[in-house]
Design a protein around this motif. Structure first.
Motif, PDB file in Angstrom:
ATOM      1  N   VAL A 114     -75.941 -47.655  47.841  1.00 31.33           N
ATOM      2  CA  VAL A 114     -75.590 -46.239  47.734  1.00 31.33           C
ATOM      3  C   VAL A 114     -76.178 -45.431  48.573  1.00 31.33           C
ATOM      4  N   ASP A 115     -77.205 -45.415  48.714  1.00 33.38           N
ATOM      5  CA  ASP A 115     -78.015 -44.516  49.802  1.00 33.38           C
ATOM      6  C   ASP A 115     -77.806 -44.913  51.088  1.00 33.38           C
ATOM      7  N   THR A 116     -77.506 -46.237  51.508  1.00 40.13           N
ATOM      8  CA  THR A 116     -77.409 -46.664  52.708  1.00 40.13           C
ATOM      9  C   THR A 116     -75.987 -46.846  53.084  1.00 40.13           C
ATOM     10  N   LEU A 117     -75.204 -47.813  52.328  1.00 43.76           N
ATOM     11  CA  LEU A 117     -73.741 -47.966  52.757  1.00 43.76           C
ATOM     12  C   LEU A 117     -72.948 -46.801  52.325  1.00 43.76           C
ATOM     13  N   GLY A 118     -73.182 -45.944  51.303  1.00 41.07           N
ATOM     14  CA  GLY A 118     -72.400 -44.775  51.104  1.00 41.07           C
ATOM     15  C   GLY A 118     -71.549 -45.218  49.808  1.00 41.07           C
ATOM     16  N   LEU A 119     -71.644 -46.220  49.242  1.00 41.24           N
ATOM     17  CA  LEU A 119     -70.762 -46.343  47.798  1.00 41.24           C
ATOM     18  C   LEU A 119     -71.120 -45.095  46.970  1.00 41.24           C
ATOM     19  N   GLN A 120     -70.145 -45.095  46.095  1.00 43.07           N
ATOM     20  CA  GLN A 120     -70.284 -44.008  45.230  1.00 43.07           C
ATOM     21  C   GLN A 120     -70.372 -44.519  43.951  1.00 43.07           C
ATOM     22  N   TYR A 179     -65.074 -34.544  51.534  1.00 45.33           N
ATOM     23  CA  TYR A 179     -65.801 -35.183  52.764  1.00 45.33           C
ATOM     24  C   TYR A 179     -67.473 -34.878  52.653  1.00 45.33           C
ATOM     25  N   ARG A 180     -68.077 -34.087  51.504  1.00 43.00           N
ATOM     26  CA  ARG A 180     -69.198 -33.832  51.633  1.00 43.00           C
ATOM     27  C   ARG A 180     -69.742 -35.311  51.083  1.00 43.00           C
ATOM     28  N   LEU A 181     -69.153 -35.990  50.447  1.00 41.75           N
ATOM     29  CA  LEU A 181     -69.700 -37.172  49.677  1.00 41.75           C
ATOM     30  C   LEU A 181     -69.904 -38.431  50.633  1.00 41.75           C
ATOM     31  N   TYR A 182     -69.048 -38.184  51.829  1.00 44.81           N
ATOM     32  CA  TYR A 182     -69.008 -39.338  52.831  1.00 44.81           C
ATOM     33  C   TYR A 182     -70.372 -39.672  53.501  1.00 44.81           C
ATOM     34  N   HIS A 183     -71.079 -40.684  53.427  1.00 40.87           N
ATOM     35  CA  HIS A 183     -72.324 -40.841  54.198  1.00 40.87           C
ATOM     36  C   HIS A 183     -72.589 -42.322  54.262  1.00 40.87           C
ATOM     37  N   GLY A 184     -73.468 -42.816  55.147  1.00 45.88           N
ATOM     38  CA  GLY A 184     -73.652 -44.236  55.305  1.00 45.88           C
ATOM     39  C   GLY A 184     -72.724 -44.689  56.375  1.00 45.88           C
ATOM     40  N   VAL A 185     -72.024 -45.668  55.834  1.00 42.66           N
ATOM     41  CA  VAL A 185     -70.919 -46.370  56.522  1.00 42.66           C
ATOM     42  C   VAL A 185     -69.717 -45.855  56.299  1.00 42.66           C
TER      43      VAL A 185
END
Lengths: 327, 327, 327, 327
Positions: D35-41, D138-144
């Protein structure tokens, strides 16, 4: 919901859009645009015609440029799953009293020519000459590095009816624009191959071909093309973009070829293979529908398109209009 | 050539632009814009003021946001090479009968306040509190991933005279726009630190701050910011772009903060450290000057800017105008 | 701190690295590598020599390839701020009992040849023929789209002494690697032009040229080059990378030319113009020093380099070694 | 050709791979990774289990993390076209004397559990809870910025037999590696949804799950993830890459989760919807097969994989080995 439920078991199996033939008035000029600038690969050329494919395609052609006296679009071509689908397709069109014919097309197997109810020329085939892969011959990549043809977009004088027609053929709506007042569909995006669309329909004087789109690897390739076009005499051929579509979420650029045929460069939409994918509705008045970042499209983008050879377009009965830039 | 020869041994050594202070009317709203959306890092904040730095900066601040009753720009600040340059700077301004004062600025050493002939507030310092590097703390990167402040751009009522003034200070012209008819300079880009500019001057009602620019890694970061702003309530704050400048060859985006202060996101200009670098001339009527790809800038971009607090701008005497979009 | 304080007012003003001449054994093969594959632009060529520049450079050459019987590096060349710096440089070298000579170099003004204490051939000039800009002729961009020469890296048998030497010349340390046990510097990165380095020094059999680096726009250009080299017969010329350096934070790739001369493709380090920039220390045992992502460099990268023509290298007295890949 | 002709009309219609459940030994640590690193929801979480989806997915989950005493892979799950396909699937497995069962799975409709001849647990469903789109938040996109699950790769003790098994199910081979000496298939890539693979099979101690892959927008997202992992305590979790695969032409990175489950980050393979697509053959000794740029994969990549819970793997009878890095 104003769009019909998908037909999950259509009468025949269209695999994907395949190619389009464009009549062009100066074949050498078109070659400079499509080959030298966009980076499509020549698979055959003579004095009268050029066949092209994109970098990851193994079929012989995705676009055919033919020298003619006047610019026009010819048939929109689709690949079906197997040969028997062609006969099923012929029956389907005949059942609707739509003209069909078996035609000879170089590098293609049996090819069915047909028309939709508005006269749009369509062609279907199952087999095309297959070429050796070139997607790892990186010395060939240049221009915008086009990977494959992605979709067609056509003006339609009756989008609701056209959606119903393509829906019956098994095309599934992924996104659509509704005119709130009339509860009619103003535009729709419909797919077979698992992306946002193989075919889009937009309200307007039609049938006319609005654009043909090619898929590229990343937005940076589109920026590279803009830099190249801007410094090689094509700055006037840049029509709209770059930008992010609200609809489809794709990154895009619209350009015009030397005859005015519109080409979209397109990447990064999403996978749509689920048959239970819910279509996304957009309101015609939503300013982020066209471009997520808010910039409206220019008038030319809404008004201009390629005539299909020998087909007289009709005015649409839906007069609702989206936000258009004042130029 | 209408731009002066560079002064290679100026009286004092300005190293680079450093920071700007902006008066803002809703500090919390500004924090959401600069910190949450752009991704600048807070180095100090209290009820009245927020200090920010970009990801590769080790100085304490590149932008200061101060709660005020009305939006305004305060001094444009520059870092000089060494402390003695401050005294040399003070002498230089005094020799031109321009007001100076020594002022106290938190986290800064000796700071000289001065004005240019049109009242633009300027400040100079040699030492600022240095912070530990954060450019490899990648978990902190977000928004547009701003790396450093890049340049200021100001409206000037007399660009020729302003260029002469900054040129005397050792700023070197890299590119400029000339009005062919009047043989006057319409805009100029001048640098100290080795990029296309630390300071640009544009013809118009001035002095006013046109924009402050931040450098980002690649055009894709700008696309990311557009997607983010478009979907977090900032679509109306996107003013112009993205695009490639003709002048500077940089990839750009212009956005407006909640008070209308204009911010440019900027990357990929070129290295200009050679003292014999020949300035590039552009004609005011060249449509690729603003945007290499041909799109004109909107009216707001030519007309709107931040007032410097307490400074009344004057009309320019040069009425030549570039191509402006019809909106 | 084991690195010396910067000399802020050096005896002469070196502006930046400028170019290197490489002896190559097959000029045609070298042309295929540097021109056809990397994308450098030919500014002069004849049977014996090829002069090249990168896309944003206006000086006549950044690399000279000369047909010779054996591969070797010739002088490392630097541009000084103004002509008088050449005389000041000559005096500086003479004061250290280091040989100098005035030499004729095509397309250059007065050129001073000198050697460092270990015999490394150096040259300095102030003026070189200036060419028209090509950075907006996008049809010329290909290969890795090299924008400019960025830095040299040399093996040194005594990095501490070499750092002191270059520091006296005004080069400022931005990052360095320390051997904790001996408290000696194992490698250092030193700049004049405002990036992480114009010159780096690495412990080892020296003097030898470790590599010459070119700056490119984004990491994607490096990926493009890898794809191109991998499919055009150069897969064996890919030595290390791509990766992110711990030191410099740059994205990198190391390749070898047909004679084994090493070229680094490099982008996205940071701005270092502040004279009070604190050097960043790395420990020789830090596995993220070489590559932030942890991959060690191969043996060849630590052991192989280009001899300077006619110069016999000496073993280093510092035997400490970093982590090296087992291949 | 050693791979079988595709089965164009399989007994039941598998649409695509859907999700996998992984047993993890520290759910909080796994959450930090996925979640925190890859960015899955996160779509559901409690003390025992976390359900995740990627950014463009509308199905409820693509990966399930379940707290267990030992790390293991559970069933590989596939979505079928329609409910009736489940009954046809059950019949197909029964006809092969392979165990099946109807199981309850939260947020899923009827779900068929089955095993392949080597004991690999498989599950099939037609309906999963559908969620509102988030691909434009787009605010949810993070990590990879993971967009969707792309494929599974499993070790198989008999790849020829496994390919025949999956081929019968309608999976079509796009690329494969042949051992020239034995004329046996060493690895194969097989798809249903129109990319290079939904399922890959690699020779080795099996069945074991080699990796699960997620699709991301561009190679730059992979570079961003490397920078992030390298500076947040995950440098040891980077196993192989980044690089370009010879097979599939995709850009890739392999990482290991806190339990050693392998995740591939993947982008830019090609469209494979044509039923007449010719499989591409690679020789096991081709050094560009694994990585187009020539770098071999490390031993761990060939040897390590996740056990399927309760399934004892067998040695492969094919002992041919590819080039493996000496570490």
């Amino acid at each position: 919901m104003p769009v019909p439920a998908p037909v999950l078991h259509p009468d025949f199996n269209v695999l994907r859009l395949s190619h389009v033939e464009l009549g062009v008035t100066d074949l050498a000029a078109s070659r400079r645009f499509y080959v030298d600038t966009l980076g499509l690969q020549v698979t055959h050329e003579d004095d009268a015609v050029i066949y092209l494919r994109a970098m990851e395609e193994r079929g012989h052609h995705c676009i055919i440029l033919r020298q003619e006296d006047a610019a026009a679009a010819h048939a929109l071509s689709f690949k079906v799953f197997e040969d028997a689908d062609l006969d099923r397709a012929a029956a389907w069109f005949k059942a609707r009293d739509l003209a069909t014919a078996w035609v000879d097309r170089p590098w293609q197997g049996r090819t069915l020519a047909a028309v939709d109810p508005w006269g749009t020329p369509l062609e279907f085939y199952a087999k095309m000459a297959r070429l050796a892969p070139i997607h790892q011959q990186y010395r060939l990549y240049h221009g915008v590095k086009p990977l494959r043809i992605d979709h067609f977009n056509c003006f339609s004088p009756d989008v609701d009816a056209a959606v119903a027609f393509w829906n019956d053929m098994g095309f599934r709506v992924t996104e659509y624009t509704e005119d709130e007042a009339s509860k009619r569909v103003w535009a729709a995006w419909m797919h077979r191959k698992g992306g946002v669309h193989d075919m889009a329909l937009t309200n307007g004087l039609g049938p006319r071909l609005h654009h043909t789109a090619f898929w590229v690897p990343t937005p940076l390739n589109i920026i590279d093309l803009l830099d190249l076009m801007a410094t090689t005499g094509y700055v006037g051929n840049i029509e709209r973009g770059p930008g992010r579509h609200g609809i489809s979420n794709a990154f895009f650029l619209y350009i015009r070829d030397p005859d005015g045929h519109r080409i979209e460069i397109y990447c990064s939409d999403y996978q749509t293979v689920d048959p239970d994918l819910e279509p996304i509705r957009w309101d015609l008045t939503d300013t982020q529908r066209q471009t997520l970042w808010g910039a409206p499209a220019p008038k030319s983008w809404f008004e201009e398109g390629s005539l299909f050879k020998g087909v007289t377009p009709r005015q649409s009965t839906l007069t609702a209009a989206p936000i258009i830039a004042p130029y």
